[in-house]
Every structure is written in C-alpha cells, then in structure tokens.
Motif scaffolding. Structure first.
Motif, PDB file in Angstrom:
ATOM      1  N   PRO A  35       7.564 -79.371 -39.715  1.00  0.00           N
ATOM      2  CA  PRO A  35       8.172 -80.329 -38.801  1.00  0.00           C
ATOM      3  C   PRO A  35       9.611 -80.633 -39.230  1.00  0.00           C
ATOM      4  N   PRO A  36      10.363 -81.316 -38.376  1.00  0.00           N
ATOM      5  CA  PRO A  36      11.643 -81.852 -38.837  1.00  0.00           C
ATOM      6  C   PRO A  36      11.381 -82.911 -39.908  1.00  0.00           C
ATOM      7  N   CYS A  37      12.329 -83.147 -40.758  1.00  0.00           N
ATOM      8  CA  CYS A  37      12.192 -84.173 -41.787  1.00  0.00           C
ATOM      9  C   CYS A  37      12.029 -85.542 -41.128  1.00  0.00           C
ATOM     10  N   PRO A  38      11.098 -86.375 -41.605  1.00  0.00           N
ATOM     11  CA  PRO A  38      10.910 -87.693 -41.014  1.00  0.00           C
ATOM     12  C   PRO A  38      12.106 -88.629 -41.201  1.00  0.00           C
ATOM     13  N   ARG A  39      13.020 -88.293 -42.102  1.00  0.00           N
ATOM     14  CA  ARG A  39      14.211 -89.115 -42.326  1.00  0.00           C
ATOM     15  C   ARG A  39      15.411 -88.667 -41.494  1.00  0.00           C
ATOM     16  N   ILE A  40      15.230 -87.742 -40.580  1.00  0.00           N
ATOM     17  CA  ILE A  40      16.343 -87.152 -39.839  1.00  0.00           C
ATOM     18  C   ILE A  40      17.157 -88.194 -39.061  1.00  0.00           C
ATOM     19  N   ASN A  41      16.525 -89.281 -38.635  1.00  0.00           N
ATOM     20  CA  ASN A  41      17.249 -90.317 -37.894  1.00  0.00           C
ATOM     21  C   ASN A  41      17.848 -91.387 -38.801  1.00  0.00           C
ATOM     22  N   GLN A  42      17.558 -91.318 -40.109  1.00  0.00           N
ATOM     23  CA  GLN A  42      18.052 -92.317 -41.048  1.00  0.00           C
ATOM     24  C   GLN A  42      19.209 -91.796 -41.909  1.00  0.00           C
ATOM     25  N   ILE A  43      19.179 -90.512 -42.212  1.00  0.00           N
ATOM     26  CA  ILE A  43      20.162 -89.876 -43.084  1.00  0.00           C
ATOM     27  C   ILE A  43      20.681 -88.634 -42.359  1.00  0.00           C
ATOM     28  N   PRO A  44      22.003 -88.400 -42.355  1.00  0.00           N
ATOM     29  CA  PRO A  44      22.517 -87.193 -41.694  1.00  0.00           C
ATOM     30  C   PRO A  44      21.899 -85.916 -42.277  1.00  0.00           C
ATOM     31  N   HIS A  45      21.463 -85.028 -41.405  1.00  0.00           N
ATOM     32  CA  HIS A  45      20.886 -83.738 -41.780  1.00  0.00           C
ATOM     33  C   HIS A  45      21.702 -82.636 -41.116  1.00  0.00           C
ATOM     34  N   TYR A  46      22.118 -81.652 -41.908  1.00  0.00           N
ATOM     35  CA  TYR A  46      22.931 -80.556 -41.397  1.00  0.00           C
ATOM     36  C   TYR A  46      22.261 -79.198 -41.555  1.00  0.00           C
ATOM     37  N   ARG A  47      21.438 -79.056 -42.584  1.00  0.00           N
ATOM     38  CA  ARG A  47      20.788 -77.766 -42.846  1.00  0.00           C
ATOM     39  C   ARG A  47      19.540 -77.567 -41.997  1.00  0.00           C
ATOM     40  N   HIS A  48      18.811 -78.653 -41.727  1.00  0.00           N
ATOM     41  CA  HIS A  48      17.574 -78.597 -40.929  1.00  0.00           C
ATOM     42  C   HIS A  48      16.595 -77.567 -41.487  1.00  0.00           C
ATOM     43  N   SER A  49      16.371 -77.660 -42.800  1.00  0.00           N
ATOM     44  CA  SER A  49      15.486 -76.697 -43.454  1.00  0.00           C
ATOM     45  C   SER A  49      14.786 -77.336 -44.651  1.00  0.00           C
ATOM     46  N   TRP A  50      13.803 -76.592 -45.164  1.00  0.00           N
ATOM     47  CA  TRP A  50      12.977 -77.024 -46.297  1.00  0.00           C
ATOM     48  C   TRP A  50      13.065 -76.003 -47.416  1.00  0.00           C
ATOM     49  N   THR A  51      12.784 -76.456 -48.636  1.00  0.00           N
ATOM     50  CA  THR A  51      12.586 -75.577 -49.785  1.00  0.00           C
ATOM     51  C   THR A  51      11.091 -75.568 -50.075  1.00  0.00           C
ATOM     52  N   ILE A  52      10.513 -74.391 -50.223  1.00  0.00           N
ATOM     53  CA  ILE A  52       9.091 -74.265 -50.531  1.00  0.00           C
ATOM     54  C   ILE A  52       8.912 -74.482 -52.023  1.00  0.00           C
ATOM     55  N   LEU A  53       8.186 -75.528 -52.408  1.00  0.00           N
ATOM     56  CA  LEU A  53       7.916 -75.796 -53.817  1.00  0.00           C
ATOM     57  C   LEU A  53       6.654 -75.087 -54.270  1.00  0.00           C
TER      58      LEU A  53
END
Length: 68
Positions: A35-53
């Motif tokens: 999904p999109p990050c749940p903080r997308i509306n609180q903190i600016p997001h430019y990469r729109h991606s995840w790192t797999i841990l």
C-alpha cells in the motif's frame, strides 16, 4: 537480501518493509500488494516506495505495476 525502491502497488509476500521516504515500518502478514505509506498525508513523500527488510519482493512478471 535488502531491496530498495519497491514501488507502491508491487506484489509481495508476508514480511517487513520500511518506507523509503519517512522510515515507517510496515508489516504485511499475507501475500498482497504494497500500500502507500500511511504517513503520506502527514510527511512529504517523493520516492513512493518501500525497502524490503525481510520477505519476498516483486514478481519478475510484475516488477513495476505502474509502468515505471
């Protein structure tokens, strides 16, 4: 193996993922799309991606679901 830059909407299996924009940790319990990050509306997001841990990332047949 850690993989970065996995875009929102990518097919993944259960695992732990870190937002590349804000560091939010997302735990996915079943096979689904990221999904999109749940903080997308609180903190600016430019990469729109995840790192797999841990877990499995993109399937080779659907590496970038939005045509990147």
């Amino acid at each position: 193996m850690i993989k970065t830059g996995v875009p929102y909407g990518s097919d993944v299996s259960a695992g732990k993922y870190r937002c590349d924009d804000c560091g939010y940790i997302y735990t996915n319990q079943s096979k689904t799309s990221l999904p999109p990050c749940p903080r997308i509306n609180q903190i600016p997001h430019y990469r729109h991606s995840w790192t797999i841990l841990n877990g499995q990332g993109d399937a080779k047949i659907d590496p970038y679901p939005y045509g990147r």
